[in-house]
Motif scaffolding. Structure first.
Motif, PDB file in Angstrom:
ATOM      1  N   PRO A 118      13.767   1.998  29.803  1.00 12.99           N
ATOM      2  CA  PRO A 118      13.740   2.644  31.131  1.00 12.99           C
ATOM      3  C   PRO A 118      14.304   4.062  31.114  1.00 12.99           C
ATOM      4  CG  PRO A 118      14.592   0.404  31.259  1.00 12.99           C
ATOM      5  CD  PRO A 118      14.534   0.777  29.813  1.00 12.99           C
ATOM      6  N   LEU A 119      14.995   4.468  30.050  1.00 15.51           N
ATOM      7  CA  LEU A 119      15.546   5.815  30.009  1.00 15.51           C
ATOM      8  C   LEU A 119      14.434   6.866  29.969  1.00 15.51           C
ATOM      9  CD1 LEU A 119      18.456   5.248  27.484  1.00 15.51           C
ATOM     10  CD2 LEU A 119      18.598   5.453  29.957  1.00 15.51           C
ATOM     11  N   ASN A 120      13.296   6.483  29.453  1.00 15.24           N
ATOM     12  CA  ASN A 120      12.176   7.423  29.361  1.00 15.24           C
ATOM     13  C   ASN A 120      11.168   7.238  30.504  1.00 15.24           C
ATOM     14  OD1 ASN A 120      13.181   8.465  26.944  1.00 15.24           O
ATOM     15  ND2 ASN A 120      12.291   6.728  25.808  1.00 15.24           N
ATOM     16  N   ASP A 121      11.523   6.414  31.453  1.00 15.64           N
ATOM     17  CA  ASP A 121      10.619   6.151  32.573  1.00 15.64           C
ATOM     18  C   ASP A 121      10.484   7.426  33.418  1.00 15.64           C
ATOM     19  OD1 ASP A 121       9.458   5.204  35.051  1.00 15.64           O
ATOM     20  OD2 ASP A 121       9.891   3.200  34.250  1.00 15.64           O
ATOM     21  N   THR A 122       9.273   7.788  33.741  1.00 19.51           N
ATOM     22  CA  THR A 122       9.027   9.034  34.469  1.00 19.51           C
ATOM     23  C   THR A 122       9.560   8.988  35.889  1.00 19.51           C
ATOM     24  OG1 THR A 122       6.853   8.199  35.095  1.00 19.51           O
ATOM     25  CG2 THR A 122       6.974   9.535  33.102  1.00 19.51           C
ATOM     26  N   GLU A 123       9.877   7.780  36.388  1.00 19.97           N
ATOM     27  CA  GLU A 123      10.364   7.679  37.747  1.00 19.97           C
ATOM     28  C   GLU A 123      11.834   8.067  37.846  1.00 19.97           C
ATOM     29  OE1 GLU A 123       9.309   4.091  39.809  1.00 19.97           O
ATOM     30  OE2 GLU A 123       7.658   3.714  38.431  1.00 19.97           O
ATOM     31  N   TYR A 124      12.502   8.275  36.694  1.00 22.47           N
ATOM     32  CA  TYR A 124      13.919   8.625  36.705  1.00 22.47           C
ATOM     33  C   TYR A 124      14.095  10.110  36.436  1.00 22.47           C
ATOM     34  CZ  TYR A 124      15.797   3.961  37.001  1.00 22.47           C
ATOM     35  OH  TYR A 124      16.151   2.721  37.430  1.00 22.47           O
ATOM     36  N   ALA A 130      22.474  -3.342  40.493  1.00 18.60           N
ATOM     37  CA  ALA A 130      21.423  -3.031  39.522  1.00 18.60           C
ATOM     38  C   ALA A 130      20.068  -3.435  40.079  1.00 18.60           C
ATOM     39  CB  ALA A 130      21.705  -3.739  38.191  1.00 18.60           C
ATOM     40  N   PHE A 131      19.988  -4.622  40.686  1.00 21.28           N
ATOM     41  CA  PHE A 131      18.738  -5.049  41.319  1.00 21.28           C
ATOM     42  C   PHE A 131      18.392  -4.169  42.523  1.00 21.28           C
ATOM     43  CE2 PHE A 131      19.225  -9.018  38.975  1.00 21.28           C
ATOM     44  CZ  PHE A 131      17.902  -9.368  38.727  1.00 21.28           C
ATOM     45  N   LYS A 132      19.413  -3.792  43.273  1.00 20.82           N
ATOM     46  CA  LYS A 132      19.188  -3.032  44.509  1.00 20.82           C
ATOM     47  C   LYS A 132      18.612  -1.652  44.229  1.00 20.82           C
ATOM     48  CE  LYS A 132      21.619  -1.393  48.626  1.00 20.82           C
ATOM     49  NZ  LYS A 132      22.918  -1.350  49.344  1.00 20.82           N
ATOM     50  N   TYR A 133      19.123  -0.963  43.202  1.00 22.64           N
ATOM     51  CA  TYR A 133      18.728   0.421  42.940  1.00 22.64           C
ATOM     52  C   TYR A 133      17.669   0.549  41.859  1.00 22.64           C
ATOM     53  CZ  TYR A 133      22.972   1.336  45.605  1.00 22.64           C
ATOM     54  OH  TYR A 133      23.936   1.352  46.569  1.00 22.64           O
ATOM     55  N   ARG A 142       9.780   0.408  35.932  1.00 24.45           N
ATOM     56  CA  ARG A 142       9.867  -0.515  34.808  1.00 24.45           C
ATOM     57  C   ARG A 142      11.199  -1.268  34.799  1.00 24.45           C
ATOM     58  NH1 ARG A 142       7.559  -4.136  31.810  1.00 24.45           N
ATOM     59  NH2 ARG A 142       8.176  -4.132  29.605  1.00 24.45           N
ATOM     60  N   ALA A 143      12.301  -0.590  35.169  1.00 22.41           N
ATOM     61  CA  ALA A 143      13.613  -1.238  35.180  1.00 22.41           C
ATOM     62  C   ALA A 143      13.625  -2.403  36.157  1.00 22.41           C
ATOM     63  CB  ALA A 143      14.695  -0.225  35.551  1.00 22.41           C
ATOM     64  N   LYS A 144      13.033  -2.217  37.339  1.00 27.94           N
ATOM     65  CA  LYS A 144      12.995  -3.301  38.330  1.00 27.94           C
ATOM     66  C   LYS A 144      12.169  -4.467  37.818  1.00 27.94           C
ATOM     67  CE  LYS A 144      11.797  -4.230  43.151  1.00 27.94           C
ATOM     68  NZ  LYS A 144      13.056  -4.940  43.372  1.00 27.94           N
ATOM     69  N   GLN A 145      11.050  -4.132  37.116  1.00 29.30           N
ATOM     70  CA  GLN A 145      10.200  -5.198  36.596  1.00 29.30           C
ATOM     71  C   GLN A 145      10.949  -6.028  35.555  1.00 29.30           C
ATOM     72  OE1 GLN A 145       6.596  -3.762  34.797  1.00 29.30           O
ATOM     73  NE2 GLN A 145       5.984  -5.791  34.077  1.00 29.30           N
ATOM     74  N   VAL A 146      11.702  -5.361  34.667  1.00 23.75           N
ATOM     75  CA  VAL A 146      12.455  -6.072  33.626  1.00 23.75           C
ATOM     76  C   VAL A 146      13.500  -6.982  34.252  1.00 23.75           C
ATOM     77  CG1 VAL A 146      14.106  -5.773  31.744  1.00 23.75           C
ATOM     78  CG2 VAL A 146      12.040  -4.382  31.813  1.00 23.75           C
ATOM     79  N   LEU A 147      14.253  -6.460  35.243  1.00 23.32           N
ATOM     80  CA  LEU A 147      15.289  -7.272  35.877  1.00 23.32           C
ATOM     81  C   LEU A 147      14.688  -8.461  36.622  1.00 23.32           C
ATOM     82  CD1 LEU A 147      17.711  -4.531  37.253  1.00 23.32           C
ATOM     83  CD2 LEU A 147      18.168  -6.167  35.429  1.00 23.32           C
ATOM     84  N   ASP A 148      13.564  -8.221  37.308  1.00 24.47           N
ATOM     85  CA  ASP A 148      12.925  -9.334  38.009  1.00 24.47           C
ATOM     86  C   ASP A 148      12.446 -10.403  37.030  1.00 24.47           C
ATOM     87  OD1 ASP A 148      13.376  -8.259  40.467  1.00 24.47           O
ATOM     88  OD2 ASP A 148      11.411  -7.276  40.626  1.00 24.47           O
ATOM     89  N   ASN A 149      11.903  -9.957  35.881  1.00 17.32           N
ATOM     90  CA  ASN A 149      11.457 -10.923  34.874  1.00 17.32           C
ATOM     91  C   ASN A 149      12.631 -11.747  34.345  1.00 17.32           C
ATOM     92  OD1 ASN A 149       8.821 -10.130  35.109  1.00 17.32           O
ATOM     93  ND2 ASN A 149       8.836  -8.793  33.308  1.00 17.32           N
ATOM     94  N   ARG A 209      23.938   5.581  42.343  1.00 12.72           N
ATOM     95  CA  ARG A 209      22.797   4.703  42.517  1.00 12.72           C
ATOM     96  C   ARG A 209      22.057   4.433  41.209  1.00 12.72           C
ATOM     97  NH1 ARG A 209      20.870   4.217  47.806  1.00 12.72           N
ATOM     98  NH2 ARG A 209      22.157   5.277  49.356  1.00 12.72           N
ATOM     99  N   CYS A 210      22.644   4.751  40.084  1.00 11.87           N
ATOM    100  CA  CYS A 210      21.984   4.532  38.772  1.00 11.87           C
ATOM    101  C   CYS A 210      22.015   3.042  38.441  1.00 11.87           C
ATOM    102  CB  CYS A 210      22.680   5.334  37.682  1.00 11.87           C
ATOM    103  SG  CYS A 210      21.896   5.126  36.067  1.00 11.87           S
ATOM    104  N   SER A 211      20.852   2.405  38.535  1.00 14.17           N
ATOM    105  CA  SER A 211      20.788   0.954  38.304  1.00 14.17           C
ATOM    106  C   SER A 211      21.148   0.595  36.870  1.00 14.17           C
ATOM    107  CB  SER A 211      19.392   0.430  38.650  1.00 14.17           C
ATOM    108  OG  SER A 211      18.421   0.975  37.779  1.00 14.17           O
ATOM    109  N   LEU A 212      20.767   1.457  35.902  1.00 15.65           N
ATOM    110  CA  LEU A 212      21.067   1.149  34.495  1.00 15.65           C
ATOM    111  C   LEU A 212      22.575   1.179  34.228  1.00 15.65           C
ATOM    112  CD1 LEU A 212      18.223   3.046  32.620  1.00 15.65           C
ATOM    113  CD2 LEU A 212      18.386   0.636  33.230  1.00 15.65           C
ATOM    114  N   ALA A 213      23.298   2.041  34.931  1.00 16.37           N
ATOM    115  CA  ALA A 213      24.755   2.075  34.765  1.00 16.37           C
ATOM    116  C   ALA A 213      25.384   0.810  35.344  1.00 16.37           C
ATOM    117  CB  ALA A 213      25.342   3.314  35.437  1.00 16.37           C
TER     118      ALA A 213
END
Length: 851
Positions: free
Chosen positions: A158-164, A310-313, A317-324, A202-206
């Protein structure tokens, strides 16, 4: 490998289970040995077994398990202080033992030594719980679903995700934080992710990184593993709370149909159909609860605020991984609940089938019992019909006759009620005749006893007269001054008397020391002082008492006896019964056998200084007696063969010691050295007269031994009276006819006169430990041992007792069971006795003897 862990303490059991799971083992657990024996159908590769557990302990489980299975490796779990017991387990079939709370490294090392080939394979197949190399044929069906979802979870992409869009330095800090997680540096990783949140709250990965650091998981995949217990095989931790319900209605219907009063009673049938194996294993409640906990953790209302944020923010791709990840955990936990329900249903079906088989077996047993009961009733009826017409002529009618008993047993069978009614009409006349007969028998017995006592009293008076005449002759020859000299040296006086007087057939002529001590109150007073100077407190107390009202003799006697009584044991152990005397003089009683329990009878005892007990193995009688500070005695008698004479001590006064014979006869030692007893056998009256005065009493079966004031021993073996003057300066005697002399040498069995090297101790305790063995309590409160042969020793008991320190008192019972009294008033018991050790360990305020 399949591993079982059996420990009743969850705080010890769970960490060991988790360590084994992380090492890649299939692990099952139980809280006692009975659960293990019921659950194991196929033996495991390894069994970790706690030593001390309720219901069925580790030693009993080890014995039963080894009778059935030879293959598994059994490793005992020992607490601090149980090393010697653990070593004993090695001789019973255990392969090794470890101390409780081993860490993962210790467990890994132990198993690597036992299973080197498996350890090598485990490292190759399961590095850091990575499932990438798992063989398909080792997986459960749900694991393929697990693989498809989880193998894509990677916290870096997710660090390379264009949405970040990251601020300066933020991406590097996140990268660095996840590298620290890989290095298991949880504290620094936490700091790094906190710095990121200082830049962007609001950094979900942190937030995810903080959650991983808190759980000490290096990746999200690892956190998922932890949530499902981290093992490849479906893992259950069964409890045994689920139960089938026995068919009580069926049993009551059977009772109504086939019970026969007095021959096949209802209670016998209920006991026959009593089914105790009603429990079966179930993990439904556990996994349902676990499902709820995991659902709360992975949801927005979670237990972990960082995971919730983490789920909230999360986006893209990060949200998809956490949901999975959340879906995977919850899906698998729900699957586990379903599997547990299926297993519970199968277990219940097996339990019900087992119960049905049990009922079929009991039905056959009941059929045989019912047939026998019918035959017995008919046979008894035929006997009654045969003898009843002739009973009056043969004088068979009496209130406790077999005929009357059988009529009552038959109840309403055929014409038995009519015969019983006729019998009852004659009962007043029968009981009147029996009462007259009983009174006549008592009158004859009392008259016979009075004649015997009168005869014995006359015989004692004649002997005392003869002894007095001999003493007067001695005084006329050697003078009063010499007599005083001889009183201070009893052995010398006895030898001189035998040389000077030819006693012929005069009984007691050899006991001139005792006669010389009767010459005057002054002589007895001088003798008492001489004994006191030698440290013979008991002997001095008796002689002061016999000095009568001379000077302060009575006061000094009481002071010395008070000192002896203050040193009496406050703890005692007799087979299945243990007693303790509290500071306030009340008594506590603990037993493993309800039929000998005297607690209710002794509840009102007060001012007690000593408690003794005697009972036969069949429990026809059991007696407990207590010596009170004021010199009186209380007694509790239970059993079928106890009568009023056994329990009558109302006339006893001035008692300083008590002892039971094996027949239940109670003896009391008075302060003047004389003996009283309950219903004494005739043959002992003469022997006791010869023994007196004594200052200590001991029993071995029906044999009685006494310690004379001069340090010699007198005793009765069966109907023979003996003296042991070769054994002098005796300080202590005990049951089993043992003695300790002034030099500390120990002598066993007066008749065989065996002797072995003594040892220094403040107190000596005589006990049976695979033979006659003497142990002692040293001045500093340690247990010391005398010399014993190899077959007389119990090495594990000796090692255990050597660890006891700082004791205030010690008491040894039969079967190698030993009690120790601590200075704080609590009591410890050797580990080879489990029946009531837990109750005894709760004792408090036990009186500390003053020696």
């Amino acid at each position: 490998m399949l591993v079982f862990v059996c420990d009743d303490m969850m705080s010890y059991r769970d960490p060991l289970c988790h360590a084994l799971i992380e090492l890649g083992h299939e692990v099952y657990s139980a809280s006692n040995g009975e659960e293990i024996m019921d659950a194991i159908e196929t033996p495991p590769d390894i069994l970790f077994l706690d030593i001390t557990m309720p219901v069925m302990g580790g030693i009993e489980t080890l014995k039963q398990f080894r009778e059935v299975h030879d293959e598994p490796v059994i490793i005992m779990l020992a607490s601090i202080g149980q090393e010697q017991v653990a070593k004993q387990c090695l001789a019973l079939g255990a392969d090794d033992y470890i101390m409780k709370s081993p860490d993962k490294a210790q467990v890994s090392k132990l198993l690597a030594e036992r299973f080197p080939a498996w350890e090598k394979l485990a490292k190759e197949r399961i590095p850091e719980l990575d499932l990438a190399d798992t063989e398909d044929n080792d997986r459960q069906p749900w694991e393929f679903k697990f693989e498809k979802t989880v193998f894509d979870i990677d916290v870096k992409f997710p660090l390379n995700d264009t949405e970040y869009a990251y601020a300066d330095g933020m991406e590097a800090k996140l990268e660095r934080g996840y590298m620290l997680l890989e290095d298991r540096d949880w504290e620094r990783a936490d700091e790094m992710f906190s710095q990121v949140l200082d830049i962007d709250p609001r950094c979900s990965l942190a937030h995810l990184g903080l959650a991983l650091a808190e759980k000490q998981c290096k990746t999200l995949r690892y956190l998922v593993y932890r949530s499902i217990d981290g093992n490849l095989i479906m893992q259950y931790d069964y409890n045994w709370n689920a139960m089938i319900k026995p068919d009580d209605e069926r049993v009551e219907m059977i009772i109504k149909e086939v019970s026969i009063p007095n021959f096949l009673p209802a209670e016998t049938i209920r006991e026959l159909y009593e089914y105790k194996d009603v429990k079966y294993p179930s993990a439904v409640d556990q996994y349902t609860l676990r499902y709820g906990i995991e659902d709360q953790y992975w949801s927005e209302n979670s237990l972990d605020i960082n995971m919730a944020r983490a789920f909230k923010y999360a986006q893209g791709r990060a949200k998809q991984v956490l949901d999975n990840a959340r879906w995977l955990v919850m899906d698998l936990m729900a699957l586990r609940v379903e599997y547990a329900k299926n297993d519970e249903a199968e277990a219940r079906q097996r339990a019900e089938e087992k119960y049905i088989k049990f009922l079929e077996e009991k039905d056959q047993e009941l059929y045989n019992l019912h047939k026998k009961a019918l035959d017995d009733r008919e046979q008894m009826y035929e006997e009654v019909k045969l003898f009843y017409p002739h009973s009056r002529d043969e004088n068979m009618l009496h209130s406790d006759s077999i005929l009357y008993f059988e009529l009552e047993q038959l109840g309403d069978y055929k014409d038995a009620p009519q015969m019983l009614q006729e019998y009852n009409s004659l009962l007043p006349e029968i009981k009147k005749r029996e009462a007259e007969q009983e009174r006549e028998e008592k009158r004859i017995a009392a008259e016979k006893k009075r004649r015997l006592q009168k005869k014995e009293a006359a015989k004692r008076r004649r002997k005392r007269f003869v002894k007095t005449m001999i003493a007067l002759v001695i005084i006329g020859v050697i003078g009063l001054a010499a007599a005083k000299h001889f009183i201070l040296d009893p052995m010398h006086a006895s030898n001189q008397a035998q040389e000077m007087i030819n006693s012929g057939d005069i009984d007691g002529a050899v006991d001139q020391v005792g006669d010389l001590m009767k010459l005057s109150k002054e002589a007895k007073y001088d003798m008492a002082k001489a004994l006191l100077e030698k440290g013979n407190i008991r002997g001095a107390a008796v002689m002061f008492k016999q000095a009568g009202n001379y000077l302060d003799a009575q006061e000094r006697s009481k002071q010395l006896w008070d000192k002896v009584i203050d040193g009496y044991d406050s703890i005692s152990l007799y087979g299945a019964v243990a007693f303790g005397i509290r500071d306030d003089g009340t008594v506590i009683c603990t037993t493993s056998r309800d039929d000998v329990y005297h607690s209710e009878n002794i509840a009102g005892w007060t001012d007690i200084v000593k408690v003794i007990y005697e009972g036969d193995e069949s429990q026809r009688y059991t007696h407990a007696a207590g010596l009170k500070k004021d010199g009186t005695v209380v007694i509790s008698c239970l059993g079928r063969y106890c009568d009023e004479d056994d329990c009558d001590t109302s006339s006893w006064t001035d008692i300083v010691d008590i002892a039971f014979s094996s027949g239940g006869t109670l003896y009391g030692l008075k302060s003047d050295g004389t003996i009283v007893g309950n219903d004494l056998p005739d043959y002992l009256l003469e022997a006791i007269d010869k023994m007196e005065p004594i200052c200590a009493i001991a029993m071995d079966g029906t044999n009685i031994a006494g310690l004379k004031p001069d340090g010699t021993i007198t005793f009765s073996i069966d109907d023979r009276y003996e003296e042991l003057r070769a054994l002098t300066d005796v300080k202590q005697i005990g049951w089993g006819l043992m003695a300790v002399d002034g030099s500390g040498d120990i002598h066993t069995d007066f008749t065989a006169y065996e002797r072995f090297s003594g040892f220094e101790a403040e107190k000596y305790i005589f006990s049976y430990i695979n033979g006659r063995v003497v142990i002692g309590l040293s001045d500093d409160g340690k247990v010391v041992w005398g010399k014993e042969t190899e077959e007389r020793s119990e090495w594990f008991l000796r090692d255990e007792l050597s660890s006891w320190e700082g004791l205030a008192d010690l008491y040894a019972g039969r079967n190698a069971v030993v009690l120790g009294l601590k200075p704080d008033g609590s009591v410890v018991i050797t580990s080879n006795h489990w029946n009531y050790s837990e109750e005894i360990s709760q004792w408090t305020n036990i009186r500390i003897p003053k020696r």
